[in-house]
Design a protein around this motif. Structure first.
Motif, PDB file in Angstrom:
ATOM      1  N   ALA A   2       0.858  -1.178   0.000  1.00  0.00           N
ATOM      2  CA  ALA A   2       0.000   0.000   0.000  1.00  0.00           C
ATOM      3  C   ALA A   2       0.901   1.236   0.000  1.00  0.00           C
ATOM      4  O   ALA A   2       2.103   1.131   0.229  1.00  0.00           O
ATOM      5  N   ILE A   3       0.315   2.389  -0.271  1.00  0.00           N
ATOM      6  CA  ILE A   3       1.073   3.638  -0.337  1.00  0.00           C
ATOM      7  C   ILE A   3       0.564   4.596   0.729  1.00  0.00           C
ATOM      8  O   ILE A   3      -0.644   4.726   0.959  1.00  0.00           O
ATOM      9  N   GLY A   4       1.499   5.278   1.391  1.00  0.00           N
ATOM     10  CA  GLY A   4       1.138   6.314   2.355  1.00  0.00           C
ATOM     11  C   GLY A   4       2.016   7.534   2.161  1.00  0.00           C
ATOM     12  O   GLY A   4       3.154   7.425   1.697  1.00  0.00           O
ATOM     13  N   THR A   5       1.503   8.680   2.520  1.00  0.00           N
ATOM     14  CA  THR A   5       2.291   9.912   2.390  1.00  0.00           C
ATOM     15  C   THR A   5       3.118  10.199   3.628  1.00  0.00           C
ATOM     16  O   THR A   5       4.054  10.993   3.578  1.00  0.00           O
ATOM     17  N   ASP A   6       2.764   9.562   4.773  1.00  0.00           N
ATOM     18  CA  ASP A   6       3.259   9.985   6.072  1.00  0.00           C
ATOM     19  C   ASP A   6       2.682  11.373   6.364  1.00  0.00           C
ATOM     20  O   ASP A   6       1.801  11.852   5.648  1.00  0.00           O
ATOM     21  N   GLY A   7       3.140  12.033   7.410  1.00  0.00           N
ATOM     22  CA  GLY A   7       2.580  13.327   7.772  1.00  0.00           C
ATOM     23  C   GLY A   7       3.242  14.476   7.039  1.00  0.00           C
ATOM     24  O   GLY A   7       4.347  14.352   6.503  1.00  0.00           O
ATOM     25  N   CYS A   8       2.574  15.609   7.042  1.00  0.00           N
ATOM     26  CA  CYS A   8       3.086  16.777   6.324  1.00  0.00           C
ATOM     27  C   CYS A   8       4.334  17.378   6.964  1.00  0.00           C
ATOM     28  O   CYS A   8       5.002  18.203   6.339  1.00  0.00           O
ATOM     29  N   ALA A   9       4.646  16.998   8.188  1.00  0.00           N
ATOM     30  CA  ALA A   9       5.877  17.496   8.800  1.00  0.00           C
ATOM     31  C   ALA A   9       7.101  16.789   8.244  1.00  0.00           C
ATOM     32  O   ALA A   9       8.224  17.247   8.447  1.00  0.00           O
ATOM     33  N   SER A  10       6.902  15.678   7.536  1.00  0.00           N
ATOM     34  CA  SER A  10       8.050  14.945   7.004  1.00  0.00           C
ATOM     35  C   SER A  10       7.939  14.657   5.519  1.00  0.00           C
ATOM     36  O   SER A  10       8.806  13.975   4.969  1.00  0.00           O
ATOM     37  N   ASN A  11       6.911  15.177   4.845  1.00  0.00           N
ATOM     38  CA  ASN A  11       6.764  14.804   3.430  1.00  0.00           C
ATOM     39  C   ASN A  11       7.082  15.920   2.419  1.00  0.00           C
ATOM     40  O   ASN A  11       7.983  15.715   1.616  1.00  0.00           O
ATOM     41  N   ASN A  12       6.422  16.996   2.269  1.00  0.00           N
ATOM     42  CA  ASN A  12       5.589  17.796   3.144  1.00  0.00           C
ATOM     43  C   ASN A  12       4.162  17.991   2.618  1.00  0.00           C
ATOM     44  O   ASN A  12       3.574  19.046   2.828  1.00  0.00           O
ATOM     45  N   ASP A  13       3.612  16.998   1.955  1.00  0.00           N
ATOM     46  CA  ASP A  13       2.261  17.152   1.429  1.00  0.00           C
ATOM     47  C   ASP A  13       1.521  15.829   1.523  1.00  0.00           C
ATOM     48  O   ASP A  13       2.051  14.815   1.979  1.00  0.00           O
ATOM     49  N   LEU A  14       0.266  15.844   1.081  1.00  0.00           N
ATOM     50  CA  LEU A  14      -0.588  14.664   1.084  1.00  0.00           C
ATOM     51  C   LEU A  14      -0.954  14.273  -0.342  1.00  0.00           C
ATOM     52  O   LEU A  14      -2.059  13.816  -0.604  1.00  0.00           O
ATOM     53  N   ASP A  15      -0.002  14.436  -1.248  1.00  0.00           N
ATOM     54  CA  ASP A  15      -0.225  14.226  -2.680  1.00  0.00           C
ATOM     55  C   ASP A  15       0.015  12.762  -3.033  1.00  0.00           C
ATOM     56  O   ASP A  15       1.147  12.340  -3.253  1.00  0.00           O
ATOM     57  N   MET A  16      -1.052  11.983  -3.103  1.00  0.00           N
ATOM     58  CA  MET A  16      -0.915  10.558  -3.372  1.00  0.00           C
ATOM     59  C   MET A  16      -0.514  10.260  -4.820  1.00  0.00           C
ATOM     60  O   MET A  16       0.082   9.216  -5.092  1.00  0.00           O
ATOM     61  N   PHE A  17      -0.834  11.140  -5.754  1.00  0.00           N
ATOM     62  CA  PHE A  17      -0.368  10.917  -7.128  1.00  0.00           C
ATOM     63  C   PHE A  17       1.151  11.020  -7.191  1.00  0.00           C
ATOM     64  O   PHE A  17       1.831  10.170  -7.781  1.00  0.00           O
TER      65      PHE A  17
END
Length: 447
Positions: A307-322
């Motif tokens: 499965a795919i996860g973004t993790d949190g915005c403090a370490s990614n920094n977005d929620l962009d699943m594409f």
């Protein structure tokens, strides 16, 4: 109703391409998905749909691909309010010197609710219709997801040290189980146990999680093998690697959603495949924190559910699943040194049905099949950046972005229409985010 008369339905979504995900790799051109009562009732060519059904509403998107809504299988959504707060740091300094001190100062129900509200808007505009949440104050989380009509599995946190949510392991369990009981039967909400990580949770707590997860039929959502140092520390403290310790405690099974998993041996990959473990792959967070590389293609070929996860915005920094899914596909090729690794259809499957399966929702969402709930998104492929279209799945994975999402539905309910969020006050949302930013920035200056 006379024989042969069109059957009434709530909604018919016509698209230039439909990618059902199941069957694997299939692209249907000029098809329609028919929805009634929040569920998919049919998937058929557009002309047949018009003849067979009398839809109360028809959405025509000839330049779009219709997909199952993306499933973010690992996120800390309240941390949208900490986006960019401490960049370019390794995991432990990032956590211990920045994230945990800030959370200690601001963590409260309003912080959680406002962060999730911001996250939901971002996720919907990016084609994500379901998330697997892992944070504190699950009561505030559940209330916010329910109020905003977003599908989520809410983690019941377990950690050995005190927080604003609970002071002792016993209190974490008692309060978490009370939240689950209070929301039992909520249509769009599920729950999991969310022990933070092997290095922050003791054997006794893990043993209780195993027992309760079996009794209550709940997933276990945990950071595992995130860094090489975690392995070293576990061997020094427990005499075995973290996954072996979890196995000793009875947690390596089909309920486990193991997040990150950048440090794996061949025997550990085989164990995960044998036991039915799901792995939430978070490539961008792992890259940004220099945590390591999840051997995703080796896991996929072994038969492990990815499965795919973004993790949190403090370490990614977005929620962009594409973007996350594209990163997963590209990184898999580099790690495996094989250009055929993690093909586009497999990457999309991980971002949809793989996540649904990990969270115990594969019978409800993750693919476009009659009987499943209508969590759907449209992605435009008509602009110059996406033309020509030879294969819609490849175009989605390798040449599309979240800005191309035009529409989203959760259980058949409109959440995004022509790029506009339904029932969302963006000005108020921006004002909340800025206010939190000013408060957190002030805390950092005061330190």
């Amino acid at each position: 109703m006379s024989e042969g008369a069109p059957q009434p339905c709530d909604l018919s979504i016509e698209a230039g391409w439909v990618v059902p995900v199941e069957p694997h790799g299939v692209v249907l051109t000029d098809h329609a998905v028919v929805v009634s009562g929040g569920r998919i009732v049919d998937l058929l060519p557009r002309a047949q749909a018009r003849a067979r059904y009398a839809a109360r509403k028809t959405i025509s998107r000839p330049d779009c691909v219709l997909l199952p809504g993306l499933v973010n299988t690992h996120t800390h959504n309240p941390m949208t309010l900490m986006r960019g707060v401490a960049d370019d740091l390794a995991l432990m300094p990032w956590l211990q010197e920045h994230v945990w001190p800030i959370e200690g100062a601001v963590m409260a129900p309003d912080f959680v609710a406002d962060g999730i509200e911001l996250a939901i808007a971002e996720m919907l505009r990016g084609g994500t219709t379901c998330c697997n949440e892992n944070y504190f104050f699950p009561d505030a989380q559940a209330a916010t997801y329910q109020r905003l009509g977003f599908r989520a599995v809410v983690g019941l946190p377990v950690i050995e040290f005190p927080s604003a949510w609970a002071r002792t392991p016993a209190e974490y369990f008692d309060k978490g189980l009370e939240v689950r009981d209070n929301y039992r039967g909520a249509d769009l909400l599920g729950f999991s146990f969310a022990p933070h990580a092997p290095y922050t949770v003791g054997d006794e707590s893990f043993e209780r999680i195993r027992m309760l997860a079996e009794q209550l039929d709940l997933p276990v959502h945990c950071h595992v093998h995130e860094t090489a140092q975690e392995i070293v520390d576990s061997i020094a403290q427990h005499g075995q690697r973290p996954l072996a310790r979890l196995d000793r405690l009875g947690l390596v099974n089909e309920r486990l959603i193991a997040v990150h998993m950048t440090q794996l041996t061949e025997s550990e990959i085989a164990l995960c495949a044998e036991r039915g473990v799901s792995i939430a792959h978070c490539p961008q967070s792992n890259l940004k924190l220099a945590s390591g590389f999840c051997p995703s293609e080796a896991l996929r070929r072994a038969g492990v559910n990815l499965a795919i996860g973004t993790d949190g915005c403090a370490s990614n920094n977005d929620l962009d699943m594409f973007d996350e899914t594209r990163s997963a596909a590209l990184l898999a090729k580099a790690v495996a040194q094989d250009a055929t690794a993690m093909d586009a259809a497999s990457a999309l499957r991980a971002a949809t049905l793989g996540g649904a399966r990990a969270m115990g929702l594969a019978d409800r969402i993750g693919s476009i099949e009659p009987g499943k709930e209508a969590d759907l998104v449209c992605v435009g492929l008509g602009d110059i950046e996406s033309l020509p279209v030879y294969n819609a799945i490849s175009q989605v994975i390798y040449a599309s972005g979240r800005h191309q999402v035009s529409d989203a539905w959760i259980a058949g309910r409109e959440k995004l229409v022509d790029g506009v969020l339904v029932d969302t006050d963006l000005a108020a949302l921006r004002a909340k985010a800025r206010a939190w930013g000013e408060r957190i920035a002030g805390l950092r200056k005061a330190r």
